[in-house]
Scaffold this active site. Structure first.
Site, PDB file in Angstrom:
ATOM      1  N   LYS A   1      24.624   5.184 -12.147  1.00 49.71           N
ATOM      2  CA  LYS A   1      23.216   4.771 -12.139  1.00 49.71           C
ATOM      3  C   LYS A   1      23.078   3.391 -12.757  1.00 49.71           C
ATOM      4  O   LYS A   1      23.887   3.010 -13.602  1.00 49.71           O
ATOM      5  CB  LYS A   1      22.392   5.758 -12.991  1.00 49.71           C
ATOM      6  CG  LYS A   1      22.120   7.083 -12.346  1.00 49.71           C
ATOM      7  CD  LYS A   1      21.211   7.932 -13.221  1.00 49.71           C
ATOM      8  CE  LYS A   1      20.934   9.272 -12.578  1.00 49.71           C
ATOM      9  NZ  LYS A   1      20.167   9.185 -11.330  1.00 49.71           N
TER      10      LYS A   1
ATOM     11  N   ARG B   1      22.177  19.386  -6.976  1.00 51.63           N
ATOM     12  CA  ARG B   1      22.281  20.358  -5.879  1.00 51.63           C
ATOM     13  C   ARG B   1      23.675  20.982  -5.817  1.00 51.63           C
ATOM     14  O   ARG B   1      23.840  22.099  -5.343  1.00 51.63           O
ATOM     15  CB  ARG B   1      21.897  19.676  -4.559  1.00 51.63           C
ATOM     16  CG  ARG B   1      22.758  18.519  -4.177  1.00 51.63           C
ATOM     17  CD  ARG B   1      22.105  17.593  -3.151  1.00 51.63           C
ATOM     18  NE  ARG B   1      21.169  16.647  -3.760  1.00 51.63           N
ATOM     19  CZ  ARG B   1      20.472  15.751  -3.083  1.00 51.63           C
ATOM     20  NH1 ARG B   1      20.581  15.674  -1.765  1.00 51.63           N
ATOM     21  NH2 ARG B   1      19.661  14.927  -3.704  1.00 51.63           N
TER      22      ARG B   1
HETATM   23  N1  BES Z   1      18.664  13.661 -12.075  1.00 50.31           N
HETATM   24  C1  BES Z   1      18.505  12.839 -10.931  1.00 50.31           C
HETATM   25  C2  BES Z   1      17.066  12.826 -10.425  1.00 50.31           C
HETATM   26  C3  BES Z   1      16.068  12.040 -11.245  1.00 50.31           C
HETATM   27  C4  BES Z   1      16.058  10.672 -11.231  1.00 50.31           C
HETATM   28  C5  BES Z   1      15.111  12.707 -11.949  1.00 50.31           C
HETATM   29  C6  BES Z   1      15.102   9.978 -11.953  1.00 50.31           C
HETATM   30  C7  BES Z   1      14.141  12.032 -12.663  1.00 50.31           C
HETATM   31  C8  BES Z   1      14.140  10.656 -12.668  1.00 50.31           C
HETATM   32  C9  BES Z   1      19.379  13.328  -9.796  1.00 50.31           C
HETATM   33  O1  BES Z   1      20.582  13.893 -10.168  1.00 50.31           O
HETATM   34  C10 BES Z   1      19.698  12.141  -8.966  1.00 50.31           C
HETATM   35  O2  BES Z   1      20.353  11.263  -9.460  1.00 50.31           O
HETATM   36  N2  BES Z   1      19.246  12.123  -7.722  1.00 50.31           N
HETATM   37  C11 BES Z   1      19.454  11.022  -6.861  1.00 50.31           C
HETATM   38  C12 BES Z   1      19.759  11.557  -5.501  1.00 50.31           C
HETATM   39  C13 BES Z   1      20.244  10.512  -4.528  1.00 50.31           C
HETATM   40  C14 BES Z   1      21.609  10.029  -4.931  1.00 50.31           C
HETATM   41  C15 BES Z   1      20.273  11.114  -3.154  1.00 50.31           C
HETATM   42  C16 BES Z   1      18.182  10.175  -6.858  1.00 50.31           C
HETATM   43  O3  BES Z   1      17.098  10.738  -6.888  1.00 50.31           O
HETATM   44  O4  BES Z   1      18.301   8.960  -6.858  1.00 50.31           O
HETATM   45 MN    MN Z   2      22.080  12.405 -10.395  1.00 52.44          MN
END
Ligand code: BES
Ligand code: MN
Ligand code: ZN
Length: 497
Positions: free
Chosen positions: A281, A355
């Protein structure tokens, strides 16, 4: 954590009650509640004077603190607006204002007169439960890693005078149920706010065990990685590959119902920190990914509430707990793993890890022959884009379950909004190298994540709550305890409470 006690008691004359703070409703057009009128008389007209001088008008949400009179040290006036228009929203405003008003004092106890707060759209006990829940929640302050903290307020004892309508026993029960919900909410906030170097999968397991030690009807079992390997949980284990923190699968079983009664199963995403893994990230606000176990925290908090209420139900909580880190052993984009269901998954983005742990947990819970399964997860940033921070996203493969949860959200004012699981979205999940990919083509990120989960939940009634936008507030930063109020309400409804 501070605990407040609540007592429902009939009080003939508000001015005679001994307390550090008397709280009375005042309506607009100089319409005093009976309790406010009694305080006015005892004080030689202090309430009427505040109204005539224009210091206080009685409009909704307004508060005014006066010196006490008679048996009470302080008098807090809370504006309630037009008497005839007092509804649920007005009751919520009354609650917020009363919490704020009492929180601004150092009063250790209070008497709140709610007798004249008659709502058209809901009964008085709803207000009592809501009030108790919010007062408990208002006392919460994070303290775990701070050297000096004062409690948010000194308040530890509240007497409610609910007026003459209804039975005191029913009023007391409403206060108790509200208080337990507040306790569950605070537990969830505390776990979620904890930094990720303390709140590891091992810590979550320890907290679950601690709760079970306090309650006969609750038992906890924790599966280690070796066991998960035997079960074939290749998707969950893929996520934990990059970290030195051992993953845990926490199983909490509350047996409040008849033996043999099918359990309500709650599954909570427990990523104690989400760096994204190799699909790292960006740095900004990455600290907020300590909240990626908020779903797990809400399952523990809901169980705490349900257990303390002693609801006559069987409820099972399952928490896949892992840390998502990059490392030499971490999974890489393009890796293919086999889930417990037997389906293979192409991991195109290691940041779509929620997921992956959930799909194995969702397969695992088949063994409980569940009545329903509800998973709770901070699953996608896309959910925050779609719904912001006001509603959780709700997905379900069963109409009744969806309707019941939406209703519980409205009742508890912890709302969700239904989203689709249409085939058109399912089509976006295509891989050349596995049965399905862990991310889908552009658009609808919260929906396609839910579609992914739906492939593992075909054997039972299932709902999914994406709480990415509702689990914490950005400023001031802190966990909200959502959706504990909704889930607790849903379970209370099932128990007929
Ligand atoms: N934990 C995150 C989702 C999230 C991001 C929750 C920001 C709250 C605030 C999740 O694991 C994630 O990183 N999801 C990705 C999915 C993508 C790679 C398809 C996302 O939402 O960017
Ligand atoms: Mn994630
Ligand atoms: Zn995540």
């Amino acid at each position: 954590m501070t605990a407040i006690s609540f007592t429902a008691r009939s009080i003939e004359n508000a001015a005679k009650a001994r307390t550090q703070c008397t709280i009375v409703p005042v309506f607009t057009k100089k319409s005093l509640s009976a309790a406010a009128a009694q305080m006015d008389e005892a004080s030689g007209g202090a309430v009427s004077a505040a109204l005539s001088l224009g210091d206080f008008s009685g409009k909704r949400g307004e508060t005014h603190l006066l010196p006490g009179t008679g048996g009470s040290k302080r008098l807090l006036l809370v504006g309630c607006g037009d008497r005839r228009k007092f509804d649920r929203e007005a009751a919520r405003e009354f609650t917020r204002a009363a919490c704020r008003g009492i929180g601004a004092t150092r009063a250790r106890d209070a008497v709140i007169h709610t007798g004249e707060l008659q709502m058209k759209d809901i009964d008085a006990d709803w207000l009592l439960a809501y009030l108790a829940r919010h007062l408990v929640s208002a006392t919460y302050r994070y303290s775990e890693t701070l050297s000096n903290t004062k409690p948010a307020m000194e308040l530890n004892k509240v007497v409610i005078n609910p007026g003459k309508k209804g039975s005191l026993r029913a009023h007391q029960r409403a206060l108790d149920l509200g208080r337990f919900t507040g306790v569950g909410i605070n537990e969830t906030r505390d776990l979620a706010n904890m930094p990720a170097n303390i709140c590891t999968p091992t810590h979550l397991a320890k907290e679950a065990r601690k709760l079970a030690r306090q309650h006969e009807d609750l038992s906890v079992q924790v599966l280690e990685e070796k066991k998960m390997q035997e079960l074939g949980m290749g998707a969950l284990l893929a996520v934990t590959a990059g970290t030195t923190q051992p993953a845990k699968l926490i199983i909490m079983q509350y047996k409040g119902g008849k033996s043999g009664q099918k359990p309500y199963v709650l599954v909570g995403k427990g990523v104690t920190f989400d760096t994204g893994g190799i699909s790292l990230k960006p740095g900004a606000k990455m600290d907020e990914m300590k909240y990626d176990m908020a779903g797990a925290a809400s399952v523990i908090g809901t169980l705490r509430a349900v257990v303390e209420m002693g609801l006559p139900l069987n409820v099972t909580g399952v928490i896949p707990a892992v840390e998502n880190m990059p490392g030499s052993r971490a999974i890489k984009p393009g890796d293919v793993v086999t889930s417990m269901s037997g389906k293979t998954i192409e991991i195109l983005n290691t940041d779509a890890e929620g997921r992956l742990i959930l799909c194995d947990a969702l397969t695992y819970v088949e063994r409980f022959k569940p009545q329903v399964v509800i998973d709770v997860a901070t699953l996608t940033g896309a959910c925050v884009v779609a719904l912001g921070s006001h509603a959780s996203a709700l997905y379900a493969n069963d109409e009744k379950l969806a309707e019941d949860l939406l209703q519980a959200g409205i009742e508890s004012h912890d709302r969700a909004w239904r989203m689709p699981l249409w085939d058109d979205y399912q089509q976006q999940l295509k891989s050349n190298f596995a049965d399905l990919p862990n991310i889908a083509g552009p658009g609808g990120g919260s929906i396609t994540a839910a579609c992914f989960l739906s492939r593992f939940t075909e054997k039972y009634h299932w709902a999914h709550l994406d709480i990415a936008g509702t689990a914490w507030d950005a400023s001031p930063k802190g966990a909200t305890g959502r959706p504990v109020a909704m889930l607790t309400r849903y379970l209370m409804d099932r128990a007929g409470k």
